[in-house]
Motif scaffolding. Structure first.
Motif, PDB file in Angstrom:
ATOM      1  N   PHE A  96     -22.282  82.144  38.680  1.00  0.00           N
ATOM      2  CA  PHE A  96     -21.631  81.910  39.222  1.00  0.00           C
ATOM      3  C   PHE A  96     -22.296  80.572  40.732  1.00  0.00           C
ATOM      4  CE2 PHE A  96     -18.715  82.931  36.367  1.00  0.00           C
ATOM      5  CZ  PHE A  96     -18.134  82.014  36.074  1.00  0.00           C
ATOM      6  N   LEU A  97     -22.818  79.625  40.487  1.00  0.00           N
ATOM      7  CA  LEU A  97     -23.444  78.559  41.804  1.00  0.00           C
ATOM      8  C   LEU A  97     -22.201  77.445  42.152  1.00  0.00           C
ATOM      9  CD1 LEU A  97     -27.363  77.720  40.982  1.00  0.00           C
ATOM     10  CD2 LEU A  97     -26.184  80.197  41.705  1.00  0.00           C
ATOM     11  N   PRO A 106     -22.761  72.048  55.379  1.00  0.00           N
ATOM     12  CA  PRO A 106     -22.960  72.152  53.557  1.00  0.00           C
ATOM     13  C   PRO A 106     -24.006  73.193  52.914  1.00  0.00           C
ATOM     14  CG  PRO A 106     -24.488  70.555  53.859  1.00  0.00           C
ATOM     15  CD  PRO A 106     -23.648  70.502  55.219  1.00  0.00           C
ATOM     16  N   VAL A 107     -23.845  74.067  51.893  1.00  0.00           N
ATOM     17  CA  VAL A 107     -24.667  75.363  51.437  1.00  0.00           C
ATOM     18  C   VAL A 107     -24.266  75.413  50.038  1.00  0.00           C
ATOM     19  CG1 VAL A 107     -23.879  76.246  53.929  1.00  0.00           C
ATOM     20  CG2 VAL A 107     -22.139  76.757  51.444  1.00  0.00           C
ATOM     21  N   ILE A 108     -25.571  75.985  50.092  1.00  0.00           N
ATOM     22  CA  ILE A 108     -24.399  76.973  48.171  1.00  0.00           C
ATOM     23  C   ILE A 108     -24.943  77.569  48.197  1.00  0.00           C
ATOM     24  CG2 ILE A 108     -26.839  77.030  45.694  1.00  0.00           C
ATOM     25  CD1 ILE A 108     -25.899  73.641  46.901  1.00  0.00           C
ATOM     26  N   CYS A 109     -23.876  78.430  47.583  1.00  0.00           N
ATOM     27  CA  CYS A 109     -23.881  80.066  47.281  1.00  0.00           C
ATOM     28  C   CYS A 109     -23.067  80.297  45.834  1.00  0.00           C
ATOM     29  CB  CYS A 109     -22.397  80.183  48.199  1.00  0.00           C
ATOM     30  SG  CYS A 109     -21.162  79.406  48.273  1.00  0.00           S
ATOM     31  N   THR A 110     -23.302  81.185  45.948  1.00  0.00           N
ATOM     32  CA  THR A 110     -22.588  81.826  44.686  1.00  0.00           C
ATOM     33  C   THR A 110     -20.930  82.136  44.573  1.00  0.00           C
ATOM     34  OG1 THR A 110     -23.305  84.231  44.782  1.00  0.00           O
ATOM     35  CG2 THR A 110     -25.348  82.721  43.787  1.00  0.00           C
ATOM     36  N   ALA A 111     -20.723  82.237  43.446  1.00  0.00           N
ATOM     37  CA  ALA A 111     -19.196  83.056  43.182  1.00  0.00           C
ATOM     38  C   ALA A 111     -18.990  84.317  41.893  1.00  0.00           C
ATOM     39  CB  ALA A 111     -18.391  81.910  42.920  1.00  0.00           C
ATOM     40  N   THR A 120     -22.503  85.118  48.330  1.00  0.00           N
ATOM     41  CA  THR A 120     -23.630  85.270  48.603  1.00  0.00           C
ATOM     42  C   THR A 120     -23.746  83.947  49.090  1.00  0.00           C
ATOM     43  OG1 THR A 120     -24.029  86.858  47.144  1.00  0.00           O
ATOM     44  CG2 THR A 120     -26.048  86.124  48.191  1.00  0.00           C
ATOM     45  N   LEU A 121     -24.507  83.632  50.581  1.00  0.00           N
ATOM     46  CA  LEU A 121     -24.958  82.138  50.910  1.00  0.00           C
ATOM     47  C   LEU A 121     -26.029  82.458  50.169  1.00  0.00           C
ATOM     48  CD1 LEU A 121     -24.781  80.042  52.433  1.00  0.00           C
ATOM     49  CD2 LEU A 121     -25.496  81.453  54.298  1.00  0.00           C
ATOM     50  N   LEU A 122     -27.056  81.365  49.713  1.00  0.00           N
ATOM     51  CA  LEU A 122     -28.082  81.347  49.403  1.00  0.00           C
ATOM     52  C   LEU A 122     -28.484  80.579  50.228  1.00  0.00           C
ATOM     53  CD1 LEU A 122     -27.464  80.630  45.896  1.00  0.00           C
ATOM     54  CD2 LEU A 122     -28.375  82.516  46.666  1.00  0.00           C
ATOM     55  N   MET A 123     -28.176  78.998  50.434  1.00  0.00           N
ATOM     56  CA  MET A 123     -29.635  77.889  51.032  1.00  0.00           C
ATOM     57  C   MET A 123     -28.176  77.528  52.115  1.00  0.00           C
ATOM     58  SD  MET A 123     -31.276  76.163  48.173  1.00  0.00           S
ATOM     59  CE  MET A 123     -31.753  74.722  49.386  1.00  0.00           C
ATOM     60  N   TYR A 160     -18.495  73.729  40.354  1.00  0.00           N
ATOM     61  CA  TYR A 160     -19.129  75.521  39.522  1.00  0.00           C
ATOM     62  C   TYR A 160     -19.963  74.903  38.484  1.00  0.00           C
ATOM     63  CZ  TYR A 160     -15.946  78.087  43.076  1.00  0.00           C
ATOM     64  OH  TYR A 160     -15.308  77.793  44.031  1.00  0.00           O
ATOM     65  N   TYR A 161     -21.237  76.019  37.987  1.00  0.00           N
ATOM     66  CA  TYR A 161     -22.249  75.803  37.365  1.00  0.00           C
ATOM     67  C   TYR A 161     -22.134  77.671  37.256  1.00  0.00           C
ATOM     68  CZ  TYR A 161     -23.520  70.980  37.752  1.00  0.00           C
ATOM     69  OH  TYR A 161     -24.049  70.041  38.192  1.00  0.00           O
ATOM     70  N   GLU A 162     -22.092  78.192  35.531  1.00  0.00           N
ATOM     71  CA  GLU A 162     -22.428  79.199  35.284  1.00  0.00           C
ATOM     72  C   GLU A 162     -23.557  79.248  34.660  1.00  0.00           C
ATOM     73  OE1 GLU A 162     -19.870  82.478  32.311  1.00  0.00           O
ATOM     74  OE2 GLU A 162     -19.720  80.668  32.135  1.00  0.00           O
TER      75      GLU A 162
END
Length: 177
Positions: A96-97, A106-111, A120-123, A160-162
């Protein structure tokens, strides 16, 4: 090391691998690796640092790094964020992003699940970046719908995107770089 220690390490590694890959639907023998290397960019007519995903002997461009952030060069960002993608893959949270805010940025991370907390923080993004636009582009690239890598140059609602990584990697265009 003696043979018993090496055998125990190999068994432990195999068990850990099966636990990590099971949530992703990727067989134990499949190897997914995120790498950072230069790639020729036709728009700028120069090589740019690019995060690639390497799967089944083929690499697919994921993010092309153009902009500096927080005093870090595009190459430094590519290296650090590529490692984060690998960490997210290894810990099983790349399914999941999502986008969000951390430290007022602002961030992009995972769940690990829909509606879940960032694992996890991606960017980290620049304040002027629209996290939803970047998340949409990244989801397209990982799902094989994108036409090329995400270009990191671009009050946002959280989405959220799976991602079914195995299916996406089988569909994504192969990079010729």
């Amino acid at each position: 090391m003696n043979n018993n220690t090496l055998t125990l390490m190999a068994i432990s590694g195999a068990m850990l691998t099966s636990v990590l890959f099971a949530p992703m639907g990727i067989a134990q023998t499949d190897k997914v690796e995120f790498i950072c290397k230069a790639s020729y960019d036709q728009q700028t007519n120069q090589p740019l640092p690019t995060t690639f995903v390497w799967y089944e002997g083929q690499k697919r461009a994921l993010i092309r790094w153009e902009k500096q952030l927080g005093g870090k060069t595009p190459l430094e960002r590519c290296t650090a964020i590529t490692q984060r993608f690998q960490e997210a893959y290894n810990n099983g949270s790349l399914s999941f992003l999502t986008n969000g805010i951390m430290n007022n940025q602002p961030v992009i991370c995972t769940a690990k699940e829909y509606g879940g907390n960032c694992i996890t923080l991606l960017m980290t993004l620049r304040p002027q970046d629209n996290s939803l636009d970047i998340l949409n582009s990244l989801a397209d690239a990982l799902s094989g719908r994108g036409v090329g890598p995400v270009r990191h140059s671009s009050g946002t609602p959280q989405r959220y995107y799976e991602i079914n990584l195995q299916e996406a990697l089988n569909k994504a265009p192969v990079s010729q770089d």
